[in-house]
Design an enzyme around this catalytic site. Structure first.
Site, PDB file in Angstrom:
ATOM      1  N   MET A 162       0.850  -1.189   0.000  1.00  0.00           N
ATOM      2  CA  MET A 162       0.000   0.000   0.000  1.00  0.00           C
ATOM      3  C   MET A 162       0.884   1.238   0.000  1.00  0.00           C
ATOM      4  O   MET A 162       1.892   1.308   0.710  1.00  0.00           O
ATOM      5  CB  MET A 162      -0.973   0.002   1.165  1.00  0.00           C
ATOM      6  N   ARG A 295      -3.486  -2.902  10.648  1.00  0.00           N
ATOM      7  CA  ARG A 295      -3.337  -2.494  12.048  1.00  0.00           C
ATOM      8  C   ARG A 295      -3.416  -3.688  12.987  1.00  0.00           C
ATOM      9  O   ARG A 295      -2.680  -3.770  13.974  1.00  0.00           O
ATOM     10  CB  ARG A 295      -4.390  -1.447  12.401  1.00  0.00           C
ATOM     11  N   TYR A 439       4.235   3.000  12.381  1.00  0.00           N
ATOM     12  CA  TYR A 439       3.534   2.854  11.103  1.00  0.00           C
ATOM     13  C   TYR A 439       2.115   2.307  11.275  1.00  0.00           C
ATOM     14  O   TYR A 439       1.731   1.844  12.330  1.00  0.00           O
ATOM     15  CB  TYR A 439       4.340   2.064  10.080  1.00  0.00           C
ATOM     16  N   GLU A 440       1.345   2.435  10.189  1.00  0.00           N
ATOM     17  CA  GLU A 440      -0.102   2.153  10.181  1.00  0.00           C
ATOM     18  C   GLU A 440      -0.853   3.045  11.174  1.00  0.00           C
ATOM     19  O   GLU A 440      -1.853   2.633  11.757  1.00  0.00           O
ATOM     20  CB  GLU A 440      -0.393   0.672  10.468  1.00  0.00           C
ATOM     21  N   GLY A 441      -0.390   4.256  11.328  1.00  0.00           N
ATOM     22  CA  GLY A 441      -0.984   5.204  12.268  1.00  0.00           C
ATOM     23  C   GLY A 441      -0.268   5.115  13.598  1.00  0.00           C
ATOM     24  O   GLY A 441      -0.292   4.073  14.249  1.00  0.00           O
TER      25      GLY A 441
END
Length: 592
Positions: A162, A295, A439-441
């Site tokens: 992504m 996540r 990462y991933e928020g």
């Protein structure tokens, strides 16, 4: 040298005893998920992780990646290990049978992912991201895109990544500038730069599918104007064959603190041919399918690191001789006692054990709820299960990755000076785990998602999927003397969490800074109470098994670990509540 042994017995306990997976056999995909398949699958996955992936972990960290004029070459042995992974059918484990998958439920994939992350986190990123790409295309792609791209993605011969972040747009994706111009054949030309793209270029798979966020001409500003596109490294013919190289390239790879065997790429798209996934300007909705999946799996990355760090700390503590136990020598024939006899070392080991075993049960339960949300025939059950998954996703991602880093640090502490050097391997776990909190928020963003998006839904509908079953469990075992040491603290600290929830809800309306300033503390409180609920239930199951004549050592250890958690970890909620309800003035008032 570090070591790793797949925790097969604990997986069996969670799947068979704790979650009682057999009760779901009538649901699509679960008929073949019974113990007769489960045990050999877990054992085969464990053997692959122990014998193929784990031996490459330290080697890959030391050798690192090679970048050569746009090509990224992974360390020695990684390509062969990935071929073994594909030959074993592991990428297709939970994918739709229509595209070559095995159709098994996600609840069985979670143990596999944990074992892979424990054995070799750098390796695990590529198949983990591919699984997220599969989910996004499966849910939002057209039938033509599915037909053309999914079979090779499911088999593992192709991978997926992504592509969100840009130099000026990290968390705030509304700032992205990558453009998508329509072509006459219905495709789009993608132009722009993406950074921090894990596995954006590598030599493991013959093709890489890039899921890219970009803007169409005249798109609205902000996130409402973002669309999702699929660009393949090599153009794909109607028959699935690979053609010429697409106009995308890796201009460099990052030099990082950890994950030295996983490429983090700067990707250039120079009119790359791509296809729209989903509807125009609805790209965030489609990408969130991949991000939410990611996540959960990033949380499991933290869990995987915690487990292998715990195993190595425990082994070292049993072997390392230093000083005598303060109550008298435990091994008089030796020059000193093993450090496992010392209270502080035992505190660290039990902290790691209670974290790993509790979070494993929680992660696998969330995976089960995710399966029920998609597979259960009863709409009400699907809805309640999805509510639970939505609520727990930010909690799982944040707490498991915070904890993965903390447990890796504890492993270094248990090893003392030897933990700080490369030979024993645990310093790598600290370095590898650190990025999972980002990462991933970032975990702060997860906290804002929890308090700002999840709590208000349906006047607390998501919360009911969590609090109501916990309250029912406490009520059921309230008068059981053997359960009092677990149900009483659970009841008390559930009350603290409910108080914090009410405070956050009220202050969020009146003083948004108070809710934002306390979000991380609230999120951690939530995780601590969720783990207490998990440990109370595990203790109840263990007591039931002991009464029936079960394995005294295994089930007795479960009860002892649950007791440690309740007495030594859960009370952290008290200080978090005190800090949270102090408000945000001391945060926002100082001039910085």
């Amino acid at each position: 040298m570090p070591q790793y042994k797949a925790p097969i017995r604990d997986f069996q306990f969670i799947l068979n005893d704790y979650l009682k997976l057999d009760q779901y056999k009538s649901i699509n995909g679960f008929a073949d998920a019974g113990e007769e398949l489960m045990t050999p699958v877990l054992e085969a996955a464990g053997q692959m992780c122990e014998e193929v992936l784990f031996p490459l972990n330290q080697k890959g960290d030391r050798q690192g990646l090679r970048y050569d004029n746009g090509k990224v070459i992974l360390p020695d042995g990684f390509k062969e290990a990935y071929a073994t992974y594909v030959e074993g059918g592991w990428p297709s484990f939970t994918c739709d049978t229509a595209y070559g998958g095995q159709g098994l439920p996600e609840v069985l994939n979670m143990p596999l992912m944990e074992m892979v992350c424990s054995a070799n986190l750098s390796f695990g990123l590529t198949p983990g991201l591919s699984h997220g790409a599969y989910n996004a295309i499966m849910l939002h792609g057209s039938d033509e895109l599915k037909r053309k791209y999914l079979p090779k993605l499911v088999s593992g011969h192709w991978s997926g990544v992504m592509c969100l972040t840009e130099p000026q747009a990290g968390t705030d994706l509304g700032l992205i500038r990558t453009k998508a111009e329509p072509n006459v054949d219905g495709s789009y030309a993608i132009t722009g730069t993406k950074i921090f793209i894990s596995s954006g270029e590598q030599d493991l798979t013959e093709n890489i599918l890039h899921l890219i966020l970009a803007r169409l001409p005249g798109a609205p500003a902000g996130t409402k104007g973002i669309s999702l596109f699929l660009a393949s490294k090599f153009l794909v013919g109607d028959d699935g064959s690979l053609g010429e190289r697409n106009k995308l390239s890796c201009s460099s790879i990052e030099h990082k603190m950890g994950l030295h065997a996983s490429p983090t790429c700067v990707m250039q798209y120079d009119g790359a041919k791509a296809w729209l996934v989903g509807e125009p300007h609805k790209g965030m909705r489609a990408m969130f399918t991949m991000m939410n999946s990611a996540r959960l799996y990033v949380g499991v990355q933290g869990l995987g690191i915690a487990e292998v760090a715990y195993q190595n700390a425990l082994a070292y503590a049993k072997d390392r001789l230093q000083s005598r136990a303060i109550t008298g020598a435990k091994l008089p024939s030796k020059p000193a006692d093993p450090i496992i006899v010392h209270a502080d070392v035992r505190r660290m080991i039990l902290t790691m054990q209670s974290f790993a075993e509790g979070c494993r049960a929680l992660a696998i339960e969330v995976a089960l709820k995710n399966d029920l949300a998609h597979r259960h025939p009863d709409e009400a059950v699907r809805k309640e299960a999805d509510d639970f998954v939505q609520l727990l996703t930010p909690v799982l991602k944040s707490y498991l990755t915070d904890g993965g880093f903390e447990m890796a640090s504890l492993a270094v502490q248990v090893h003392g000076g030897y933990g700080y050097i490369g030979e024993y391997g645990v310093e790598q776990y600290v370095r590898d785990a650190r990025i999972t909190m980002i990462y991933e928020g970032t975990n702060g963003i997860q906290a804002l998602d929890l308090v700002g998006r999840k709590l208000p839904v349906g006047a607390g509908r998501y919360l009911r999927s969590f609090f109501h079953p916990m309250d029912a469990f406490i009520t059921k075992y309230r008068n059981d003397p053997a359960m009092a040491e677990f149900t009483k603290p659970l009841y008390i600290h559930m009350g603290y969490l409910q108080k914090a929830t009410l405070w956050i809800a009220m202050q969020g309306l009146a003083k948004p800074d108070d809710a934002a300033g306390g979000a991380v503390e609230y999120q951690r409180m939530f995780a601590l109470v969720a783990l207490a609920y998990v440990w109370a239930r595990q203790a109840q199951v263990a007591q039931e098994k002991l009464t029936a004549g079960g394995d005294k050592e295994f089930y007795g250890a479960k009860i002892a670990t649950a007791r440690f958690y309740m007495q030594k970890i859960l009370p952290q909620t008290i200080s978090l509540l005190t800090s949270l309800t102090a408000g945000s003035k001391s945060i926002m008032e100082p001039t910085l």
